[in-house]
Design an enzyme around this catalytic site. Sequence first.
Site, mmCIF file in Angstrom:
data_model
loop_
_atom_site.group_PDB
_atom_site.id
_atom_site.type_symbol
_atom_site.label_atom_id
_atom_site.label_comp_id
_atom_site.label_asym_id
_atom_site.label_seq_id
_atom_site.Cartn_x
_atom_site.Cartn_y
_atom_site.Cartn_z
ATOM 1 N N SER A 140 0.822 -1.210 0.000
ATOM 2 C CA SER A 140 0.000 0.000 0.000
ATOM 3 C C SER A 140 0.860 1.266 0.000
ATOM 4 C CB SER A 140 -0.888 -0.014 1.240
ATOM 5 O OG SER A 140 -1.702 1.121 1.260
ATOM 6 N N LYS A 153 -3.997 1.979 -1.979
ATOM 7 C CA LYS A 153 -3.616 3.160 -1.201
ATOM 8 C C LYS A 153 -4.426 3.252 0.091
ATOM 9 C CE LYS A 153 -1.796 7.271 -0.552
ATOM 10 N NZ LYS A 153 -0.745 7.099 0.440
ATOM 11 N N GLY A 180 7.379 -2.891 -1.564
ATOM 12 C CA GLY A 180 6.990 -1.495 -1.387
ATOM 13 C C GLY A 180 7.846 -0.523 -2.163
ATOM 14 N N ASN A 235 9.567 8.600 3.723
ATOM 15 C CA ASN A 235 8.407 9.325 3.216
ATOM 16 C C ASN A 235 7.538 9.777 4.374
ATOM 17 O OD1 ASN A 235 5.448 8.092 3.264
ATOM 18 N ND2 ASN A 235 6.902 6.386 3.272
ATOM 19 N N ALA A 236 6.944 10.951 4.192
ATOM 20 C CA ALA A 236 5.961 11.445 5.158
ATOM 21 C C ALA A 236 4.779 11.977 4.355
ATOM 22 C CB ALA A 236 6.571 12.521 6.041
ATOM 23 N N ILE A 259 6.640 -5.584 7.926
ATOM 24 C CA ILE A 259 6.597 -4.449 8.826
ATOM 25 C C ILE A 259 6.223 -3.190 8.045
ATOM 26 C CG2 ILE A 259 8.317 -5.337 10.452
ATOM 27 C CD1 ILE A 259 10.448 -3.595 9.095
ATOM 28 N N LYS A 292 -1.818 -4.729 10.023
ATOM 29 C CA LYS A 292 -0.463 -4.352 9.604
ATOM 30 C C LYS A 292 0.229 -3.624 10.751
ATOM 31 C CE LYS A 292 2.089 -1.900 5.972
ATOM 32 N NZ LYS A 292 1.991 -1.257 4.643
ATOM 33 N N CYS A 314 0.850 3.572 10.776
ATOM 34 C CA CYS A 314 1.444 4.660 10.009
ATOM 35 C C CYS A 314 2.075 5.679 10.948
ATOM 36 C CB CYS A 314 0.414 5.354 9.125
ATOM 37 S SG CYS A 314 1.226 6.592 8.102
#
Lengths: 244, 305
Positions: free
Chosen positions: B21, B45, B266, B69-70, B192, B166, B131
């Site tokens: 994702s 997504k 990913g 990434n943020a 992870i 997840k 997240c």
Amino acid sequence: MKQGIFTILTNQPLTDTVYRMVLKGDTSAITAPGQFVNIKLDGLYLRRPISVCDCVDGELTLVYKVVGKGTEQMSTMSVGEQLDVLTGLGNGYDTALAGSHALLLGGGVGVPPLYMLAKTLIAQGKTVSVVLGFNTKNEVFYEQEFKALGANVTVTTVDGSYGVKGFVTDALPASYDYFFTCGPEPMLKAVYKNTVTEGQFSFEERMGCGFGACMGCSCKTVTGYKRICKDGPVLTKEEILWDA
Amino acid sequence: MGRLTVNLCGVELDNPIIPASGTFGYGYEFAELYDINMLGSFSFKGTTKEPRFGNPTPRIAECPMGMINAVGLQNPGVEKVIAEELPKMRQHFHKKVMANVSGFSVEDYAYTCERLNGEEDIGWFEVNVSCPNVHGGGMSFGTSPEAAAEVTAAVRKVTDKPLLIKLSPNVTDIVSIAKACEAAGADGISLINTLLGMRIDLKTKKPVIANKMGGFSGSAIFPVAVRMVYQVAGAVNIPVVGMGGVSSAEDVIEMMLAGATAVEVGAANLIDPFVCKTIIEELPRVMDKYGIQNLSDVIGGAHHG
């Protein structure tokens, strides 16, 4: 978008920090001026997005400035070396929206994509005026190349060491009916304020993938969220939301 | 049944390769490049109840063998996903898709999953309790066994589809969290998610990313992921989906030996958009090299003897 292996034909400095690299490979995915390519470099994880300066018959010209590890590595590459390149990225400039006299405003390393744009507009029978802005005389590049295309060229330097002293917005011609621009964001903002017609802006942003998958380079626009890499890098004047 | 076939929570996959994702959108960009129906599945997504723009840019920073990434869960919200994204996705992808869901409260998670539950081509829910990008929410559910179990139980009530949770690696004891999810009704664990990381620009002397911190992913985190998949797979009796830095057929087999039933890819998709296709095409050759007849035979192989 296509992925291809390109071979370096030339890689020469134009100024102390700006280089011109010509590559041979499949350029069929490049469909508009203002698009960019994304280059894989040995030892670096992310690809490096570089705007297309010109593209003719399988020859891709990139004019890039050494600003970090990736472009520094590119500057040391030799003729014959090969690069893994994603081509045909981004929307590019839409020349159909231009009238009969287009104004092109480029600042520093924002100048290169305007070259293929000028060429395209001139081929369409349009009058093209170009204002190229640099900090100082020894940073100036591509003035003659634009002239050779048949464009009216004005160069500005911030310190006045060459051409008109000041910024590109200090040298706007009296008449034009549409404009295209690319350069650092403060320049784009000044262009936004000082231009009197509609136009298109090319933006820069740190990217993850360069082809619309990761949402790393999103921005807010009047018409909703856009990805600089896929829905841009070119936005029209009326859809821009500054600092949003 | 082919050599690459695996069964994930009762749903058969032609192969264990699932783009992760946030690295594959809803598949459209990749469908321009190759037939994405060759994938086992993909995880779409991360979707939330409300639309989200996410974090300010820059959102991306490079690292040795990886990236940070943020993005901050940018997505159009569950209603638009159902009305616009899924119909568009179906034009390109005709297999069961994995629905990745995030939220900021237990109710959010349950609401979003309940809304998506009627979509027939959703084969699994992958509920992201990990997240690290969102202030005041996402992180906390994945960092305590109780909170992770609470989300699991709430989603369990609204769906009979296979439910994967997840997990975040940014915890002291991932096994206890995985076990809590299993006890609360999860059908599988996926792990992870990214490791919390940060870069600082020497020129500006400021964090590269506007959000300051972000999720570190890419090849560099592969050994951490293998270790955590191994630990969790050894402790639960439900399937594990392994991910974190996978970029080759060899990595896939290693992840499966650690205990993964399926493997997500990913960050590698962002660097090489063909990487999943390449991995699937390479797997038979690499299996031959290591004397593996059927891929499903190697799942958890490193735990035996």
